[in-house]
Design a protein around this motif. Structure first.
Motif, PDB file in Angstrom:
ATOM      1  N   PHE A 114     -37.578 -35.851 -18.185  1.00  0.00           N
ATOM      2  CA  PHE A 114     -38.754 -35.353 -17.713  1.00  0.00           C
ATOM      3  C   PHE A 114     -39.323 -34.093 -18.002  1.00  0.00           C
ATOM      4  O   PHE A 114     -40.367 -33.520 -18.166  1.00  0.00           O
ATOM      5  N   THR A 115     -38.340 -33.113 -18.100  1.00  0.00           N
ATOM      6  CA  THR A 115     -38.713 -31.664 -18.538  1.00  0.00           C
ATOM      7  C   THR A 115     -39.628 -31.832 -19.995  1.00  0.00           C
ATOM      8  O   THR A 115     -40.460 -31.136 -20.315  1.00  0.00           O
ATOM      9  N   VAL A 116     -38.902 -32.262 -20.709  1.00  0.00           N
ATOM     10  CA  VAL A 116     -39.124 -32.546 -22.329  1.00  0.00           C
ATOM     11  C   VAL A 116     -40.647 -33.257 -22.068  1.00  0.00           C
ATOM     12  O   VAL A 116     -41.660 -32.917 -22.996  1.00  0.00           O
ATOM     13  N   LEU A 117     -40.764 -34.301 -21.495  1.00  0.00           N
ATOM     14  CA  LEU A 117     -41.900 -35.287 -21.392  1.00  0.00           C
ATOM     15  C   LEU A 117     -42.997 -34.534 -20.885  1.00  0.00           C
ATOM     16  O   LEU A 117     -44.020 -34.303 -21.391  1.00  0.00           O
ATOM     17  N   THR A 118     -42.842 -33.630 -19.910  1.00  0.00           N
ATOM     18  CA  THR A 118     -43.795 -32.727 -19.241  1.00  0.00           C
ATOM     19  C   THR A 118     -44.264 -31.853 -20.280  1.00  0.00           C
ATOM     20  O   THR A 118     -45.660 -31.524 -20.040  1.00  0.00           O
ATOM     21  N   ASP A 119     -43.161 -31.120 -20.931  1.00  0.00           N
ATOM     22  CA  ASP A 119     -43.724 -30.038 -21.930  1.00  0.00           C
ATOM     23  C   ASP A 119     -44.687 -30.638 -22.930  1.00  0.00           C
ATOM     24  O   ASP A 119     -45.701 -30.099 -23.542  1.00  0.00           O
ATOM     25  N   ARG A 169     -40.061 -47.391 -10.517  1.00  0.00           N
ATOM     26  CA  ARG A 169     -41.109 -46.432 -10.105  1.00  0.00           C
ATOM     27  C   ARG A 169     -40.738 -45.334  -8.919  1.00  0.00           C
ATOM     28  O   ARG A 169     -41.086 -43.979  -9.373  1.00  0.00           O
ATOM     29  N   LYS A 170     -39.974 -45.735  -8.092  1.00  0.00           N
ATOM     30  CA  LYS A 170     -39.553 -44.539  -6.984  1.00  0.00           C
ATOM     31  C   LYS A 170     -38.479 -43.577  -7.829  1.00  0.00           C
ATOM     32  O   LYS A 170     -38.737 -42.489  -7.637  1.00  0.00           O
ATOM     33  N   GLN A 171     -37.593 -44.099  -8.582  1.00  0.00           N
ATOM     34  CA  GLN A 171     -36.865 -43.129  -9.391  1.00  0.00           C
ATOM     35  C   GLN A 171     -37.747 -42.174 -10.390  1.00  0.00           C
ATOM     36  O   GLN A 171     -37.419 -40.910 -10.129  1.00  0.00           O
ATOM     37  N   PHE A 172     -38.882 -42.701 -10.920  1.00  0.00           N
ATOM     38  CA  PHE A 172     -39.802 -41.805 -11.585  1.00  0.00           C
ATOM     39  C   PHE A 172     -40.504 -40.863 -10.708  1.00  0.00           C
ATOM     40  O   PHE A 172     -40.359 -39.597 -11.203  1.00  0.00           O
ATOM     41  N   GLU A 173     -40.886 -41.396  -9.634  1.00  0.00           N
ATOM     42  CA  GLU A 173     -41.602 -40.437  -8.638  1.00  0.00           C
ATOM     43  C   GLU A 173     -40.666 -39.200  -8.253  1.00  0.00           C
ATOM     44  O   GLU A 173     -40.966 -38.153  -8.045  1.00  0.00           O
ATOM     45  N   ARG A 174     -39.362 -39.619  -7.802  1.00  0.00           N
ATOM     46  CA  ARG A 174     -38.287 -38.767  -7.536  1.00  0.00           C
ATOM     47  C   ARG A 174     -37.948 -37.510  -8.354  1.00  0.00           C
ATOM     48  O   ARG A 174     -38.134 -36.501  -8.377  1.00  0.00           O
ATOM     49  N   LEU A 175     -37.978 -38.123  -9.704  1.00  0.00           N
ATOM     50  CA  LEU A 175     -37.674 -36.979 -10.781  1.00  0.00           C
ATOM     51  C   LEU A 175     -39.058 -36.153 -10.975  1.00  0.00           C
ATOM     52  O   LEU A 175     -38.643 -35.046 -11.235  1.00  0.00           O
ATOM     53  N   ALA A 188     -40.350 -27.636  -9.699  1.00  0.00           N
ATOM     54  CA  ALA A 188     -39.892 -26.434 -10.643  1.00  0.00           C
ATOM     55  C   ALA A 188     -40.953 -25.661 -11.394  1.00  0.00           C
ATOM     56  O   ALA A 188     -40.710 -24.554 -11.764  1.00  0.00           O
ATOM     57  N   ARG A 189     -41.952 -26.310 -11.728  1.00  0.00           N
ATOM     58  CA  ARG A 189     -43.084 -25.796 -12.408  1.00  0.00           C
ATOM     59  C   ARG A 189     -44.216 -25.030 -11.791  1.00  0.00           C
ATOM     60  O   ARG A 189     -44.858 -24.166 -12.171  1.00  0.00           O
ATOM     61  N   LEU A 190     -44.192 -25.176 -10.302  1.00  0.00           N
ATOM     62  CA  LEU A 190     -45.130 -24.537  -9.618  1.00  0.00           C
ATOM     63  C   LEU A 190     -44.900 -23.047  -9.865  1.00  0.00           C
ATOM     64  O   LEU A 190     -46.053 -22.206  -9.726  1.00  0.00           O
ATOM     65  N   LYS A 191     -43.874 -22.448  -9.779  1.00  0.00           N
ATOM     66  CA  LYS A 191     -43.723 -20.879 -10.186  1.00  0.00           C
ATOM     67  C   LYS A 191     -44.396 -20.457 -11.318  1.00  0.00           C
ATOM     68  O   LYS A 191     -44.764 -19.079 -11.489  1.00  0.00           O
ATOM     69  N   SER A 230     -41.362 -35.357  -9.091  1.00  0.00           N
ATOM     70  CA  SER A 230     -41.269 -34.658  -7.734  1.00  0.00           C
ATOM     71  C   SER A 230     -40.356 -33.358  -7.994  1.00  0.00           C
ATOM     72  O   SER A 230     -40.839 -32.171  -7.939  1.00  0.00           O
ATOM     73  N   ARG A 231     -39.386 -33.525  -8.560  1.00  0.00           N
ATOM     74  CA  ARG A 231     -38.425 -32.352  -8.873  1.00  0.00           C
ATOM     75  C   ARG A 231     -39.065 -31.377  -9.693  1.00  0.00           C
ATOM     76  O   ARG A 231     -38.774 -30.328  -9.949  1.00  0.00           O
TER      77      ARG A 231
END
Length: 176
Positions: free
Chosen positions: A116-121, A16-22, A29-32, A24-25
Motif C-alpha cells: 500500500f505504501t508503493v501503490l499510494t506513492d 474490503r475490510k482488510q484493504f480499508e485497515r491497511l 503515516a502520511r498525515l505528517k 487507514s494505516r
C-alpha cells in the motif's frame, strides 16, 4: 497539501475490510507529510460507476460473478475514469489470462502494508500530474468535468445553467 482519492472495488467483504485497515494505516503515516488519502469502498461495479471519474487509483478484485476485474477496469475507463487501475488477484490470475499491460497494474493477494505504501506513492505521482476535475452537483446527478469543458455559467432564477463542450449542459440547483 496533496490529496489522493482511492476507490476499493471488491466483492469480498473480508478483503474490503482488510484493504480499508491497511489504507487507514497508510493514511495516518502520511498525515505528517501533509499528504491526505481519501478512500471509498464499493462492493460492486454498479455502485462505483457513477463516481468513477474522481478517483486517482482503483483497487479492483471481482471474483464472485461472471465478470472479472479486467472487465470492470475496462468499463470504468469507458466511462471516463482516468485513475490507475490495480487488479488485485485472489482467484483470477489476471496477468496469465490477459497478458502484460501498460494500462493495468497486477498484484496478487494478500497485499501487505508495504504494498500500500508503493501503490499510494504511485497514486500520488499520478495525481500530481492529472488535470483536476470539478464536481458539478445537480438535483439527481453529479458530473465531473475538466475546467476547459466549461464554456459559461449563467445564473437563472432558481438554478445555474452550465454550458459545456460537446453540446452539453447541466443544471445546478441554486445561485452561482
Amino acid at each position: 497539501r496533496m490529496a489522493v482519492l482511492i476507490a476499493i472495488c471488491d466483492d469480498s467483504p473480508a478483503d474490503r475490510k482488510q484493504f480499508e485497515r491497511l489504507l487507514s494505516r497508510e493514511k495516518d503515516a502520511r498525515l505528517k507529510n501533509d499528504e491526505v488519502i481519501y478512500f471509498d469502498t464499493y462492493g460492486s461495479e454498479e455502485a462505483l460507476l457513477p463516481y468513477c471519474m474522481k478517483y486517482d487509483m482503483f483497487l479492483i478484485d471481482i471474483s464472485f460473478c461472471t465478470r472479472d476485474g479486467m472487465m470492470v477496469a475496462a468499463d470504468l475507463k469507458n466511462h471516463g475514469a482516468e485513475g490507475l487501475m490495480v487488479l488485485c488477484a485472489s482467484s483470477v490470475d489476471y496477468e496469465a489470462k490477459y497478458g502484460p499491460s501498460d494500462d493495468v497494474i497486477y498484484m496478487k493477494k494478500p497485499l501487505y502494508q508495504r504494498d500500500f505504501t508503493v501503490l499510494t506513492d504511485r497514486a500520488c505521482s499520478f495525481s500530481s500530474h492529472r488535470t483536476p476535475r470539478l464536481e458539478l452537483r445537480g438535483e439527481t446527478d453529479t458530473l465531473y468535468v475538466k475546467p476547459d469543458e466549461i464554456i459559461y455559467a449563467k445564473s437563472m432564477t432558481y438554478y445555474t445553467l452550465i454550458a459545456l463542450t460537446g453540446d452539453r449542459s447541466f443544471h445546478i440547483i441554486g445561485e452561482i
